[in-house]
Every structure is written in structure tokens, then in C-alpha cells.
Design a protein around this motif. Structure first.
Motif, PDB file in Angstrom:
ATOM      1  N   ASN A 105      28.910  57.314  67.393  1.00  0.00           N
ATOM      2  CA  ASN A 105      28.726  57.885  66.058  1.00  0.00           C
ATOM      3  C   ASN A 105      27.680  58.986  66.157  1.00  0.00           C
ATOM      4  N   ASN A 106      27.459  59.699  65.049  1.00  0.00           N
ATOM      5  CA  ASN A 106      26.542  60.850  65.059  1.00  0.00           C
ATOM      6  C   ASN A 106      25.128  60.451  65.470  1.00  0.00           C
ATOM      7  N   SER A 107      24.603  59.368  64.838  1.00  0.00           N
ATOM      8  CA  SER A 107      23.233  58.977  65.132  1.00  0.00           C
ATOM      9  C   SER A 107      23.093  58.521  66.571  1.00  0.00           C
TER      10      SER A 107
ATOM     11  N   ILE B  63      24.815  59.660  69.191  1.00  0.00           N
ATOM     12  CA  ILE B  63      24.788  60.855  70.045  1.00  0.00           C
ATOM     13  C   ILE B  63      23.439  61.570  69.929  1.00  0.00           C
ATOM     14  N   ASN B  64      22.940  61.760  68.706  1.00  0.00           N
ATOM     15  CA  ASN B  64      21.693  62.498  68.507  1.00  0.00           C
ATOM     16  C   ASN B  64      20.506  61.774  69.151  1.00  0.00           C
ATOM     17  N   SER B  65      20.522  60.441  69.146  1.00  0.00           N
ATOM     18  CA  SER B  65      19.411  59.697  69.736  1.00  0.00           C
ATOM     19  C   SER B  65      19.547  59.545  71.245  1.00  0.00           C
ATOM     20  N   THR B  66      20.765  59.707  71.798  1.00  0.00           N
ATOM     21  CA  THR B  66      20.995  59.487  73.221  1.00  0.00           C
ATOM     22  C   THR B  66      20.764  60.760  74.036  1.00  0.00           C
ATOM     23  N   LEU B  67      21.268  61.909  73.550  1.00  0.00           N
ATOM     24  CA  LEU B  67      21.179  63.140  74.312  1.00  0.00           C
ATOM     25  C   LEU B  67      19.737  63.631  74.408  1.00  0.00           C
ATOM     26  N   ASP B  68      19.356  64.203  75.566  1.00  0.00           N
ATOM     27  CA  ASP B  68      17.957  64.566  75.831  1.00  0.00           C
ATOM     28  C   ASP B  68      17.656  66.037  75.584  1.00  0.00           C
ATOM     29  N   ALA B  69      18.605  66.827  75.063  1.00  0.00           N
ATOM     30  CA  ALA B  69      18.400  68.238  74.707  1.00  0.00           C
ATOM     31  C   ALA B  69      18.072  69.098  75.923  1.00  0.00           C
ATOM     32  N   ILE B  70      18.495  68.666  77.109  1.00  0.00           N
ATOM     33  CA  ILE B  70      18.307  69.467  78.330  1.00  0.00           C
ATOM     34  C   ILE B  70      19.692  69.933  78.788  1.00  0.00           C
ATOM     35  N   TYR B  71      19.941  71.244  78.695  1.00  0.00           N
ATOM     36  CA  TYR B  71      21.248  71.803  79.040  1.00  0.00           C
ATOM     37  C   TYR B  71      21.171  72.314  80.495  1.00  0.00           C
TER      38      TYR B  71
END
Length: 810
Positions: A176-178, A180-188
Motif C-alpha cells: 500500500n502507499n504507506s 512503500i513510503n516508509s520502506t523506500l530509502d530515497a536513494i536513487y
């Protein structure tokens, strides 16, 4: 994106509107420099995430001068930004044709697409401005298109940079959205299709856009614009999909643009003068003559159908109004205004039929400019359209009246006359902005004939208006009985009365009751007295009284609620029944009494003695009062009386302060309980036992003495030895008011030794031909497998399986 755009638009243009300036072509260079900041967003196969970008433009304008409808810019653009996308649903990569994403799918062949595109762009653009709109209002709408090269690299956030270093878990059952947002580390850091880590691709890409600016200074403008770039590729987002379109990316921004100093003034001698106060009159090389430009009329020999006309012109490089002259058809006109800040001349004129010639002459110490223009006025006579009244023969009941009309092509109020019955009235009010004429008149009884006339140099229009005034009085009704709408009465016969004014006969008077006409009413035409004796029906009776004469009608509606007389009705609530026995002297007596006339006429006695001050609630018709009982029988009598009858109710309460004992056995908790040990503790709660006096306790008919009774909590507790089988206990408690007895049984089953039955092998000495063998046995009374031993050839075997459900060892 919508909220961001709205905010930027409001901030820039609210600021711009407050500081709007005219364009100064003479002192502004055609070269400009702009800075922009805005939002980056995209239309690709991956859901958009808005980010921020920035850039600058450098260009030159063409056809940039006074009176030009369109201007053109050629400009270079630099743009820097990041474009992002993030899906919130899984994408199957089972048959994906690309290469990079296949390295990042999870264990079941799924991924959730996301990307970061790092972009640099250099472009060359053609911009088309609506310069005519910008000159008049300061607003600058434009469109543009361009070509250029875009350097970009696309990476995905598909690899978890935790200690495990694994691909993200995209299990659809928890996605779900939350999550994904809490799992991904924002490092591309995962290169996607078509790019390598830390390497840029470069591609030729066209773009289109539009914008809206506002001139806030003579060389400064601000605005908002949107640009769309067509990538001509499908992996800008790192994902190749079987779609019908290629990826595109957008940039919506706010900007500020500065023009370099220069322009026509520089080319005419390099003085770059802002106003004539700065003239160096001794330096002929820096002197600028006045410049006149007509704005309205914009061209020579335009036509006008309106007699009133506003002449507007722009006059530059004059000291002020005293250095300007204006003639209309050769006659000097001095009623014009001139604003030296905006260089704007305005003059309101009355045109003459045919050609009108205007000449403006502007002078300064350097010279004179004279400009002439012609305007053709096509003369139109006045036209009157009546708005009140709209038709002849209207009948009016009041003397004061307003006549109104729309009058086209009238010069002023002095050209309009209104007469009443051949007498000219004082001038009315004429609004030249909307051509509305109004005149308040006083009507005379009978027919009033008005003639409205409008005149100008081209002709006359006249309208005749006939209004009939009747000094007539409308009938009026004033109902006196009932005095208020919704009145409630208990009598079936009722006399309805009213006063009716301005009625000469009974024929114009009518009345209905519940929609049914009544004819037997009385009406005195001299005094106006109306009276009608009616027979009411139970419930609401609606009367409609109507009066009509030659001047109009009056109607009054009134209702009367008829509720027939009802005798009181008493219902005793507490005590609930006659002869109720209570042990407390304090008691609350309650009853409901209907139709009691709000508690009037209620009587209440206890043992023949009247009790005053009882409480009666008129909302719920409840009588409630606290009484003190006397030992023995207490007799209560409640009486309610109204004009329709009487109701009486009698009830008794027995007050006795003696209460028999009450026994509740605590242990055993249920009758017939089974136990396996002989020692047992019996407990019970005994109320009203006179501190344990008169308590008896037996086990299987044998009295047990010396039981323990705790007077603090009224608990009996004693230890007993059970006999095998059923043990019957009887507890008895007696006081002067009575006896209570409770009986309960407990079954004692002593401990039983284990019993073993071997199932496999089925007999002793069985011969088998395989080494592997399953030994099984049933073991009863094993205490859930505790204490079981098993040996093979004298060697203990541990960890055998014992099933407590069927008592089987295997």
C-alpha cells in the motif's frame, strides 16, 4: 502541482498589479535576461512526483516598438532540475523486454516502478507576444516553441541500502502507499534502461509552451509560464511500456525578466532621458522633440455611432499640460487632462455630425510635434425604450410613481422633457453612463397622460404614456376571536368574530371551515362587525376568511384546536402491586395522572391523613413524593378531579423491618462437581443470620459442628473430608423472621493407577523381517504422559511420542 501553480501565480501577479508600469521602448534595450523558478513534473508510464527546478533565459526582441500588435523574441534557455516518478502498485516483469529492470525484480517477478531523472537542458526558442494587449493593460500573453539538447541520467530507488543489501519486498498482500513510503530509502542508485551510473545521455528534444507576464517596471516584468518537452524516447522514466506515446516532461515556473538599458533614446543621441526635466538645453546633440501618438481613434477616419466620445493620446517629452494644445474642428478645447507620469492625454467630447478633425500640438525647447486625425460621426437620432411602465393603460393604486426609460443618443438631461397632462415637469435624472432616465411623479385621480421627448442634433423621439390612478381602498380583516392562531378550546360551540373595513356589502365576504363553505354568518356593513357561530370538530379546525372589493382582496387564515373534555386517569407506578412488603420506612410513591388540568384538583392521603406539597411534573404528568411508612399496613389513596369527572386509586404497602436469612453457596461453584482429593473446603455467604446464630451444616446427613462464620463479610467456611462417591451438603440458617436452606453435592473419585495395553506388536515373541518397527501402546491414568519409561534391550529410549488426546504412546 495545481496548488503550487496557484500559489506562485497569486504571489507574482498580486505584487505585479500593485506596481504596474507602462513600457518604455525609448529607454529599453531589445536584449533581456530572465530568471525562473518552478515545478518539475512528467507524463510517463510512472506516476508523477512534483519537484523544483530553476533556469535562466537570454534573448533579443524584434518588432519591439510603439503600436506593434505582435513582437517576437529569440532566446536561449538553460534549465536545471530533477524529475521524479513513483508508482504505488506492482508491475510484473515476467515478460519485460528491457534489460536493467530485470536485475531489480523481487523473488516472485514483481517490481514497483520509480525513477529520478537528473536533467540539464540548453535550448533555443521563438516567442510570440501579443504586444497590443501589453501596451494597453500591462498584461503580456505569449506562446513559444523551441529545440534543444537535453542531458539526462535516470536512476531508480530499487535496491535496499540496509545491512542485507537486498531488493525491496513488493509482496502484493502487504502493498500500500504507506508501506512503500516508509520502506523506500530515497536513494536513487540503480541505473535504469539506456543510462550508466554517473553518465549522462544527450538527446535532441523539441518543446512547446505558453506564458502570461505583467509589466511591473519600464524594463521589468514578471510572469508565469509552462513548457512541455517531447523526449522522443520511451525510457526517460527508465521503463519501456507497450504504450502509444513517448515520455514527455513539464516545467511550470514563475519568472522575473530584466531588459538592459538602452533603446531608441540611446540611438537618438545617447542621452537615455526619462523625462524632459533632465534636458541639457545647452547641448543640442542630446535634445529630443515631443512625440504624439493617437490611441483612440487609433486610425484616421474611423466611424462612431455615439455622440459622446473620449479622445486618448500618448504624448512624450513635454514638461506638462501647458505645453499641449488640442483643437476640435479648428476650435481650441481646454477641458482635457494630461498625466505626465503615464504620458496620457484624455478628453471627453461631443461629436458633430460628419467628419470631426482633431489636432494636437506639443512643444518643448527642442521643437514641436503636430498630429492630426479625423473621426466620422454617423448621426443617429434619439431612441426611447420605456422600462416603467412597459405598456399604456396601466392602473396604479398609489399616487407616487417613477417613470423610467432607456434613451439612446441623448446628449444630456437638458435634451429630455417629460410632460404630465400638457404640463412640463421639472427635469428628471439622466445617467449618461447607462442611458437610464428616471422621474418621480405624483399622479392625479383618473387618467394621467405623459409625453417623454428626447432631442439631439439629428432628430427627435417621443413616447406617450397613459397611467390610470384609482384612489381605492383595499379591504382589511382584523380577527378578534380567537385572539391567537392555534387556540385550544374544550367546548364544541364557538363564536368566531372579526372586524372588516372597506366592504360595502356582504356579497364580497366568504368563510370556509376545513375547506367547506359557511353561509350563515352575520356581517354589519356599517360597523364592519363579522360574527359566525360554528360547531367544531375534534382536532384542528382551519377557517379561511376572504373579503373582496373592486380594489383588491384580503384573506386571513386562523386555526382552532378543539379537544373534548376528558376525566382524569390515575396509574400507580410505585408500589408496583397492592400489598407490596418492604423493609425500609423511607419510600417514594409515584403515579401518572392524565387530564389533571396541570395538577389542579389532586388529593393524596396516607392512612386517611392528607399529605400536602406533593410534586407533580406537568411535562410527563407524573406525581412523585417521598413518604415515611409506619409498621404494618400503610393505605394510600390518590384522587384527581376536573370539570369532566373524578378518578380514585387505593393501594397498600406492608412495612416490616424483619428479614429472613439468605444463603449463597460459593464452593463448590456448581452442583455435582467432581474432585479427586478427599480434603475439601466448603464456603457460603449467609445474610441476615443474626451473627451466625441458628446456622446448621450437615454432610451426608451427619451434623458438622464448629464451622467458622466470619461476621465481617457474612462468610461460612469449613474444611471437610470427602467419602468416595457422592457427598451431600445441607446448609440451614434461621432467625425470628424465617429460615433458608440450600443443598449441594460433590462427587469424590479417588486416584487410579496407570493401565498399559500394548497394541504393536500384537503378541509377545512376534517375528518381523524388517529392522524398522513402530511400537504403540495405550496408557490410561498416566497423568498426561508424566512418569512413562521405555527401554529396548535394557537401554532407555527417550523422546517417545505420547498423544494425550487418545492416551497413545507411539
Amino acid at each position: 502541482m495545481k496548488n503550487f501553480t496557484t500559489l506562485i501565480f497569486c504571489l507574482f501577479f498580486s505584487f505585479g498589479a500593485a506596481f504596474a508600469q507602462k513600457i518604455d521602448y525609448d529607454n529599453s534595450s531589445k536584449w533581456f535576461l530572465g530568471f525562473n523558478l518552478g515545478g518539475t513534473w512528467q507524463t510517463t508510464d510512472v506516476q508523477n512526483k512534483t519537484n523544483i527546478g530553476y533556469g535562466l533565459t537570454l534573448g533579443k526582441s524584434f518588432n519591439y516598438d510603439y503600436g506593434r500588435k505582435l513582437t517576437f523574441d529569440l532566446r536561449a534557455r538553460y534549465l536545471r532540475g530533477f524529475w521524479y516518478g513513483q508508482d504505488y502498485d506492482t508491475t510484473s516483469l515476467a515478460s519485460y523486454s528491457g534489460s536493467a529492470l530485470n536485475n531489480y525484480k523481487d523473488s516472485i517477478g514483481f517490481s514497483v516502478n520509480n525513477f529520478q531523472a537528473d536533467v540539464y537542458r540548453l535550448g533555443f526558442e521563438l516567442v510570440i507576444h501579443a504586444n497590443g494587449i501589453r501596451e494597453r493593460s500591462g498584461w503580456d500573453p505569449y506562446i513559444f516553441g523551441g529545440v534543444g539538447f537535453t542531458w539526462h541520467q535516470t536512476n531508480g530507488n530499487l535496491y535496499n541500502n540496509d545491512s542485507l543489501g537486498s531488493i525491496y519486498n513488493y509482496d502484493p498482500s502487504i502493498l500500500n502507499n504507506s508501506y512503500i513510503n516508509s520502506t523506500l530509502d530515497a536513494i536513487y542508485d540503480s541505473p535504469l534502461d539506456g543510462s550508466k551510473k554517473d553518465a549522462f545521455r544527450v538527446g535532441f528534444m523539441p518543446s512547446l509552451g505558453f506564458g502570461l507576464g505583467y509589466q511591473v517596471g519600464k524594463r521589468v516584468s514578471i510572469g508565469l509560464e509552462h513548457k512541455t518537452t517531447f523526449t522522443l524516447i520511451d525510457d526517460f522514466d527508465g521503463y519501456v511500456a507497450p504504450s502509444k506515446y513517448r515520455d514527455i516532461y513539464h516545467y511550470t515556473s514563475a519568472y522575473i525578466q530584466f531588459r538592459f538599458k538602452g533603446g531608441n533614446a540611446d540611438r537618438n543621441g545617447g542621452s537615455n532621458l526619462n523625462n524632459v526635466d533632465n534636458y541639457n538645453q545647452n547641448n543640442a546633440g542630446g535634445c529630443v522633440t515631443p512625440k504624439i501618438k493617437f490611441i483612440t481613434p487609433a486610425n484616421n477616419l474611423l466611424s462612431s455611432l455615439q455622440m459622446q466620445y473620449v479622445l486618448v493620446a500618448e504624448i512624450k517629452d513635454v514638461l506638462g499640460r501647458d505645453n499641449i494644445s488640442l483643437t476640435h474642428n479648428g476650435v481650441n478645447t481646454s477641458n482635457f487632462s494630461y498625466n505626465p507620469t503615464t504620458d496620457r492625454l484624455e478628453c471627453s467630447l461631443v461629436l458633430s455630425p460628419g467628419i470631426n478633425t482633431f489636432e494636437i500640438r506639443a512643444t518643448n525647447t527642442c521643437g514641436v510635434d503636430i498630429q492630426t486625425t479625423n473621426l466620422n460621426y454617423t448621426c443617429v437620432p434619439p431612441a426611447i425604450t420605456l422600462t416603467n411602465p412597459t405598456a399604456n393603460g396601466t392602473t396604479i393604486r398609489t399616487a407616487n410613481y417613477t417613470i423610467s426609460a432607456i434613451i439612446q443618443n441623448a446628449v444630456n438631461a437638458q435634451n429630455i422633457t417629460l410632460s404630465q397632462n400638457n404640463i412640463v415637469l421639472p427635469s428628471g435624472n439622466f445617467n449618461m453612463a447607462n442611458n437610464l432616465f428616471e422621474n418621480n411623479v405624483t399622479l392625479v385621480n383618473g387618467t394621467n397622460i405623459f409625453v417623454l421627448t428626447a432631442t439631439n442634433a439629428c432628430g427627435v423621439d417621443a413616447k406617450t404614456i397613459t397611467i390610470k390612478y384609482e384612489n381605492c381602498l383595499l379591504p382589511t380583516i382584523n380577527i378578534s376571536a380567537p385572539s391567537a392562531n392555534g387556540t385550544t378550546v374544550a367546548n364544541v360551540n364557538y363564536s368566531l368574530t372579526a372586524t372588516i373595513q372597506n366592504m360595502a356589502s356582504k356579497q364580497g365576504v366568504s368563510i370556509t371551515q376545513n375547506g367547506r363553505a359557511i353561509t350563515n354568518f352575520l356581517f354589519n356593513t356599517t360597523t364592519g362587525a363579522f360574527q359566525n357561530s360554528v360547531i367544531l370538530t375534534p382536532g384542528v379546525n382551519t377557517f379561511l376568511l376572504t373579503t373582496t372589493n373592486s380594489c383588491g382582496t384580503d384573506t386571513e387564515t386562523i386555526t382552532i384546536n378543539y379537544q373534548p373534555c376528558l376525566a382524569p386517569v390515575i396509574s400507580i407506578l410505585a408500589p408496583a402491586s397492592n400489598g407490596t412488603t418492604v423493609a425500609n420506612a423511607a419510600f417514594t410513591f409515584t403515579a401518572t395522572i392524565l387530564n389533571s388540568n396541570n395538577g389542579q384538583g389532586i388529593g393524596f392521603t396516607q392512612n386517611g391523613r392528607a399529605i400536602n406539597g406533593v410534586n407533580f411534573n406537568t411535562v410527563n404528568n407524573t406525581l412523585s413524593t417521598g413518604v415515611t411508612l409506619v409498621p404494618g399496613v400503610n393505605t394510600f389513596v390518590v384522587t384527581a378531579t376536573n370539570s369532566c369527572g373524578t378518578d380514585t386509586e387505593t393501594i397498600t404497602i406492608l412495612y416490616s423491618n424483619c428479614i429472613p436469612p439468605s444463603i449463597s453457596i460459593v464452593s463448590p461453584a456448581t452442583n455435582g462437581s467432581t474432585v479427586t482429593t478427599a480434603a475439601f473446603t466448603f464456603t457460603a455467604t449467609i445474610l441476615n443470620s443474626n451473627n451466625g446464630q441458628g446456622i446448621g451444616f450437615t454432610q451426608n446427613g451427619r451434623a458438622i459442628n464448629g464451622v467458622n462464620f466470619n461476621t465481617a463479610n457474612n462468610t461460612l467456611s469449613t474444611s471437610v473430608i470427602l467419602v468416595p462417591g457422592v457427598n451431600t451438603f445441607v446448609v440451614t440458617a434461621t432467625n425470628s423472621c424465617g429460615t433458608d436452606t440450600e443443598t449441594i453435592t460433590v462427587t469424590y473419585q479417588p486416584c487410579v493407577a496407570p493401565v498399559i495395553s500394548i497394541l504393536a506388536p500384537v503378541s509377545n515373541g512376534t517375528t518381523v523381517t524388517t529392522a524398522a518397527f513402530i511400537f504403540t501402546a495405550t496408557i490410561l491414568n498416566s497423568n498426561n504422559g508424566q512418569g512413562i519409561g521405555f527401554t529396548q534391550n535394557g537401554r532407555a529410549i527417550n523422546g517417545v511420542n505420547f498423544n494425550t488426546a487418545n492416551n497413545t504412546l507411539s
